[in-house]
Scaffold this motif. Structure first.
Motif, PDB file in Angstrom:
ATOM      1  N   ILE A 131       0.839  -1.205   0.000  1.00  0.00           N
ATOM      2  CA  ILE A 131       0.000   0.000   0.000  1.00  0.00           C
ATOM      3  C   ILE A 131       0.870   1.248   0.000  1.00  0.00           C
ATOM      4  CG2 ILE A 131      -1.692   1.319   1.329  1.00  0.00           C
ATOM      5  CD1 ILE A 131      -2.832  -1.183  -0.056  1.00  0.00           C
ATOM      6  N   ALA A 132       1.907   1.267   0.816  1.00  0.00           N
ATOM      7  CA  ALA A 132       2.797   2.426   0.900  1.00  0.00           C
ATOM      8  C   ALA A 132       3.478   2.687  -0.441  1.00  0.00           C
ATOM      9  CB  ALA A 132       3.836   2.219   1.986  1.00  0.00           C
ATOM     10  N   LYS A 133       3.930   1.634  -1.122  1.00  0.00           N
ATOM     11  CA  LYS A 133       4.561   1.803  -2.431  1.00  0.00           C
ATOM     12  C   LYS A 133       3.567   2.347  -3.451  1.00  0.00           C
ATOM     13  CE  LYS A 133       8.324  -1.533  -2.222  1.00  0.00           C
ATOM     14  NZ  LYS A 133       8.882  -2.767  -2.815  1.00  0.00           N
ATOM     15  N   GLN A 134       2.338   1.871  -3.400  1.00  0.00           N
ATOM     16  CA  GLN A 134       1.316   2.346  -4.335  1.00  0.00           C
ATOM     17  C   GLN A 134       1.044   3.832  -4.118  1.00  0.00           C
ATOM     18  OE1 GLN A 134      -0.247   0.724  -6.931  1.00  0.00           O
ATOM     19  NE2 GLN A 134      -1.004   2.760  -7.384  1.00  0.00           N
ATOM     20  N   VAL A 135       0.868   4.235  -2.879  1.00  0.00           N
ATOM     21  CA  VAL A 135       0.593   5.639  -2.570  1.00  0.00           C
ATOM     22  C   VAL A 135       1.787   6.512  -2.962  1.00  0.00           C
ATOM     23  CG1 VAL A 135       0.168   7.273  -0.689  1.00  0.00           C
ATOM     24  CG2 VAL A 135      -1.079   5.124  -0.771  1.00  0.00           C
ATOM     25  N   ALA A 136       3.011   6.041  -2.699  1.00  0.00           N
ATOM     26  CA  ALA A 136       4.203   6.814  -3.032  1.00  0.00           C
ATOM     27  C   ALA A 136       4.379   6.979  -4.537  1.00  0.00           C
ATOM     28  CB  ALA A 136       5.432   6.148  -2.436  1.00  0.00           C
ATOM     29  N   SER A 137       3.820   6.079  -5.311  1.00  0.00           N
ATOM     30  CA  SER A 137       3.975   6.155  -6.769  1.00  0.00           C
ATOM     31  C   SER A 137       3.066   7.204  -7.400  1.00  0.00           C
ATOM     32  CB  SER A 137       3.707   4.796  -7.407  1.00  0.00           C
ATOM     33  OG  SER A 137       2.325   4.502  -7.392  1.00  0.00           O
ATOM     34  N   TRP A 138       2.125   7.733  -6.650  1.00  0.00           N
ATOM     35  CA  TRP A 138       1.205   8.734  -7.196  1.00  0.00           C
ATOM     36  C   TRP A 138       1.853  10.111  -7.163  1.00  0.00           C
ATOM     37  CZ3 TRP A 138      -3.094   6.549  -3.634  1.00  0.00           C
ATOM     38  CH2 TRP A 138      -3.632   5.397  -4.218  1.00  0.00           C
ATOM     39  N   ALA A 139       2.701  10.384  -8.119  1.00  0.00           N
ATOM     40  CA  ALA A 139       3.415  11.662  -8.189  1.00  0.00           C
ATOM     41  C   ALA A 139       2.584  12.747  -8.854  1.00  0.00           C
ATOM     42  CB  ALA A 139       4.725  11.480  -8.950  1.00  0.00           C
ATOM     43  N   ASP A 140       1.378  12.417  -9.281  1.00  0.00           N
ATOM     44  CA  ASP A 140       0.550  13.391  -9.996  1.00  0.00           C
ATOM     45  C   ASP A 140      -0.339  14.221  -9.068  1.00  0.00           C
ATOM     46  OD1 ASP A 140      -1.252  11.482  -9.168  1.00  0.00           O
ATOM     47  OD2 ASP A 140      -2.191  11.208 -11.125  1.00  0.00           O
ATOM     48  N   GLY A 141      -0.111  14.135  -7.777  1.00  0.00           N
ATOM     49  CA  GLY A 141      -0.904  14.903  -6.834  1.00  0.00           C
ATOM     50  C   GLY A 141      -2.127  14.158  -6.328  1.00  0.00           C
ATOM     51  N   HIS A 142      -2.328  12.941  -6.794  1.00  0.00           N
ATOM     52  CA  HIS A 142      -3.444  12.123  -6.322  1.00  0.00           C
ATOM     53  C   HIS A 142      -3.322  11.966  -4.811  1.00  0.00           C
ATOM     54  CE1 HIS A 142      -6.469   8.918  -6.904  1.00  0.00           C
ATOM     55  NE2 HIS A 142      -5.922   8.432  -5.808  1.00  0.00           N
ATOM     56  N   PHE A 143      -4.396  12.109  -4.114  1.00  0.00           N
ATOM     57  CA  PHE A 143      -4.336  12.044  -2.651  1.00  0.00           C
ATOM     58  C   PHE A 143      -5.264  10.968  -2.136  1.00  0.00           C
ATOM     59  CE2 PHE A 143      -5.901  13.269   1.560  1.00  0.00           C
ATOM     60  CZ  PHE A 143      -4.700  13.263   2.251  1.00  0.00           C
ATOM     61  N   ASN A 144      -4.727  10.099  -1.331  1.00  0.00           N
ATOM     62  CA  ASN A 144      -5.511   9.080  -0.653  1.00  0.00           C
ATOM     63  C   ASN A 144      -4.913   8.941   0.739  1.00  0.00           C
ATOM     64  OD1 ASN A 144      -7.035   6.962   0.191  1.00  0.00           O
ATOM     65  ND2 ASN A 144      -6.223   5.489  -1.246  1.00  0.00           N
ATOM     66  N   PRO A 145      -5.615   9.400   1.752  1.00  0.00           N
ATOM     67  CA  PRO A 145      -5.034   9.346   3.094  1.00  0.00           C
ATOM     68  C   PRO A 145      -4.819   7.896   3.550  1.00  0.00           C
ATOM     69  CG  PRO A 145      -7.335  10.000   3.208  1.00  0.00           C
ATOM     70  CD  PRO A 145      -6.965   9.933   1.760  1.00  0.00           C
ATOM     71  N   VAL A 146      -3.596   7.618   3.924  1.00  0.00           N
ATOM     72  CA  VAL A 146      -3.239   6.298   4.449  1.00  0.00           C
ATOM     73  C   VAL A 146      -2.586   6.525   5.801  1.00  0.00           C
ATOM     74  CG1 VAL A 146      -1.829   4.243   4.103  1.00  0.00           C
ATOM     75  CG2 VAL A 146      -2.885   5.352   2.148  1.00  0.00           C
ATOM     76  N   PHE A 147      -3.047   5.802   6.788  1.00  0.00           N
ATOM     77  CA  PHE A 147      -2.515   5.965   8.136  1.00  0.00           C
ATOM     78  C   PHE A 147      -2.111   4.596   8.656  1.00  0.00           C
ATOM     79  CE2 PHE A 147      -3.176   6.053  12.767  1.00  0.00           C
ATOM     80  CZ  PHE A 147      -2.269   7.051  13.096  1.00  0.00           C
ATOM     81  N   PHE A 148      -0.842   4.474   8.998  1.00  0.00           N
ATOM     82  CA  PHE A 148      -0.342   3.232   9.583  1.00  0.00           C
ATOM     83  C   PHE A 148      -0.078   3.477  11.054  1.00  0.00           C
ATOM     84  CE2 PHE A 148       1.170   3.091   5.155  1.00  0.00           C
ATOM     85  CZ  PHE A 148       0.571   1.924   4.748  1.00  0.00           C
ATOM     86  N   CYS A 149      -0.560   2.592  11.889  1.00  0.00           N
ATOM     87  CA  CYS A 149      -0.377   2.763  13.318  1.00  0.00           C
ATOM     88  C   CYS A 149       0.000   1.432  13.944  1.00  0.00           C
ATOM     89  CB  CYS A 149      -1.668   3.285  13.938  1.00  0.00           C
ATOM     90  SG  CYS A 149      -1.581   3.516  15.709  1.00  0.00           S
ATOM     91  N   GLY A 150       1.019   1.460  14.764  1.00  0.00           N
ATOM     92  CA  GLY A 150       1.423   0.239  15.438  1.00  0.00           C
ATOM     93  C   GLY A 150       2.651   0.498  16.276  1.00  0.00           C
ATOM     94  N   PRO A 151       3.021  -0.452  17.068  1.00  0.00           N
ATOM     95  CA  PRO A 151       4.211  -0.296  17.916  1.00  0.00           C
ATOM     96  C   PRO A 151       5.480  -0.213  17.088  1.00  0.00           C
ATOM     97  CG  PRO A 151       2.920  -2.236  18.565  1.00  0.00           C
ATOM     98  CD  PRO A 151       2.334  -1.715  17.297  1.00  0.00           C
ATOM     99  N   TYR A 152       6.506   0.401  17.650  1.00  0.00           N
ATOM    100  CA  TYR A 152       7.801   0.528  17.003  1.00  0.00           C
ATOM    101  C   TYR A 152       8.325  -0.864  16.635  1.00  0.00           C
ATOM    102  CZ  TYR A 152      12.684   1.620  16.252  1.00  0.00           C
ATOM    103  OH  TYR A 152      13.936   1.741  15.704  1.00  0.00           O
ATOM    104  N   GLY A 153       8.829  -0.975  15.414  1.00  0.00           N
ATOM    105  CA  GLY A 153       9.406  -2.240  14.991  1.00  0.00           C
ATOM    106  C   GLY A 153       8.450  -3.162  14.276  1.00  0.00           C
ATOM    107  N   TYR A 154       7.221  -2.773  14.125  1.00  0.00           N
ATOM    108  CA  TYR A 154       6.243  -3.619  13.458  1.00  0.00           C
ATOM    109  C   TYR A 154       6.138  -3.328  11.961  1.00  0.00           C
ATOM    110  CZ  TYR A 154       4.383  -6.019  17.515  1.00  0.00           C
ATOM    111  OH  TYR A 154       4.231  -6.828  18.596  1.00  0.00           O
ATOM    112  N   GLY A 155       7.032  -2.484  11.451  1.00  0.00           N
ATOM    113  CA  GLY A 155       7.070  -2.195  10.017  1.00  0.00           C
ATOM    114  C   GLY A 155       5.968  -1.294   9.611  1.00  0.00           C
TER     115      GLY A 155
END
Length: 63
Positions: A39-63
């Protein structure tokens, strides 16, 4: 699409408060974070200004 860094990409990275050493190339993929990485790679590939809020939450070290 492939993200082509601009001439000012290093400056933009620092201005955004990001760390240049933390990239997808240095990320250690594991069974528990494969979906989040995809998901992170897909969102990062949108260099055209496309916006889709993605929020990752978890303890440190869980990637």
């Amino acid at each position: 699409p492939t993200f082509a860094p601009s001439v000012d990409s290093a400056r933009a990275v620092r201005a955004a408060g990001l760390q240049e050493r933390l990239t997808f190339d240095t990320f250690v993929e594991g069974h528990g974070n494969a979906f989040a990485l995809a998901i992170a790679k897909q969102v990062a590939s949108w260099a055209d200004g496309h916006f889709n809020p993605v929020f990752f939450c978890g303890p440190y070290g869980y990637g």
